[in-house]
Write a protein that holds these residues in place. Structure first.
Motif, short mmCIF file in Angstrom:
data_model
loop_
_atom_site.label_atom_id
_atom_site.label_comp_id
_atom_site.label_asym_id
_atom_site.label_seq_id
_atom_site.Cartn_x
_atom_site.Cartn_y
_atom_site.Cartn_z
N THR A 1 0.85 -1.17 0.00
CA THR A 1 0.00 0.00 0.00
C THR A 1 0.89 1.23 0.00
O THR A 1 2.06 1.16 0.25
N SER B 1 4.65 0.78 -8.23
CA SER B 1 3.65 0.91 -7.18
C SER B 1 2.32 0.38 -7.67
O SER B 1 1.96 0.57 -8.83
N ASP B 2 1.60 -0.25 -6.76
CA ASP B 2 0.25 -0.68 -7.08
C ASP B 2 -0.74 0.42 -6.68
O ASP B 2 -1.94 0.25 -6.79
N GLY B 3 -0.22 1.57 -6.25
CA GLY B 3 -1.05 2.69 -5.85
C GLY B 3 -1.49 3.52 -7.04
O GLY B 3 -1.13 3.27 -8.19
N ASP B 4 -2.26 4.54 -6.76
CA ASP B 4 -2.78 5.46 -7.75
C ASP B 4 -1.64 6.27 -8.37
O ASP B 4 -0.88 6.94 -7.66
N THR B 5 -1.52 6.24 -9.68
CA THR B 5 -0.44 6.94 -10.38
C THR B 5 -0.46 8.43 -10.08
O THR B 5 0.60 9.02 -9.82
N GLU B 6 -1.62 9.04 -10.12
CA GLU B 6 -1.71 10.48 -9.89
C GLU B 6 -1.24 10.83 -8.47
O GLU B 6 -0.58 11.84 -8.25
N TYR B 7 -1.56 9.98 -7.52
CA TYR B 7 -1.12 10.20 -6.14
C TYR B 7 0.40 10.14 -6.04
O TYR B 7 1.02 10.97 -5.39
N ILE C 1 6.03 3.96 -12.63
CA ILE C 1 5.64 5.36 -12.73
C ILE C 1 6.91 6.18 -12.79
O ILE C 1 7.78 6.06 -11.92
N GLN D 1 1.81 13.26 -7.43
CA GLN D 1 1.63 14.37 -6.48
C GLN D 1 2.65 14.30 -5.35
O GLN D 1 3.18 15.33 -4.92
#
Length: 130
Positions: free
Chosen positions: A3, A37-43, A24, A46
């Motif tokens: 996460t 990352s398996d997280g949100d690219t936009e995040y 990314i 940022q």
């Protein structure tokens, strides 16, 4: 990590199917980094922009041009901000818990009074009927 920001590009970081998470590409302080990352690219973008802005802010206020020193100073500033915010959050949680407890106690008292009044009214109506 599974996460949050994830891990820096590493051949060992793979998901359950054996495929690595997407890469990314971000730029921080004129350096390009590939982050898996398996997280949100936009995040993730940022976060990188936030780190970049902090490093630029630090470098504009110091005489050092060593990017490692700038990164460490930026990390210390970000850690300080995080710990201050955690402390404020803990204080707010404690205040909320106290107020919640006070409200629960007031509600208990109100319900007891209501119950007593209803019993008294029920007893009075039996006396007037009989």
């Amino acid at each position: 990590m599974t996460t949050g920001i994830g891990q820096m590009l590493d051949k060992r970081s793979m998901d359950a199917t054996g495929t690595p998470p997407p890469t990314i590409r971000v730029e921080i302080y004129n350096q390009t980094y590939n982050i898996r990352s398996d997280g949100d690219t936009e995040y993730i973008v940022q976060l990188a922009e936030f780190v970049d802005s902090r490093m630029r802010e630090i470098s504009s206020g110091t005489l050092t041009v060593d990017s490692l020193k700038v990164a460490i100073l930026a990390a210390l500033h970000i850690a300080d901000e995080l710990h201050r915010l955690k402390h404020l959050h803990e204080q707010a949680d404690a205040q909320l818990a106290t107020r919640s407890s006070e409200c629960a106690e007031m509600l208990d008292r109100l319900l007891k009074v209501r119950s007593t009044v209803e019993r008294e009214q029920a007893g009075a109506s039996k006396l007037s009927l009989g």
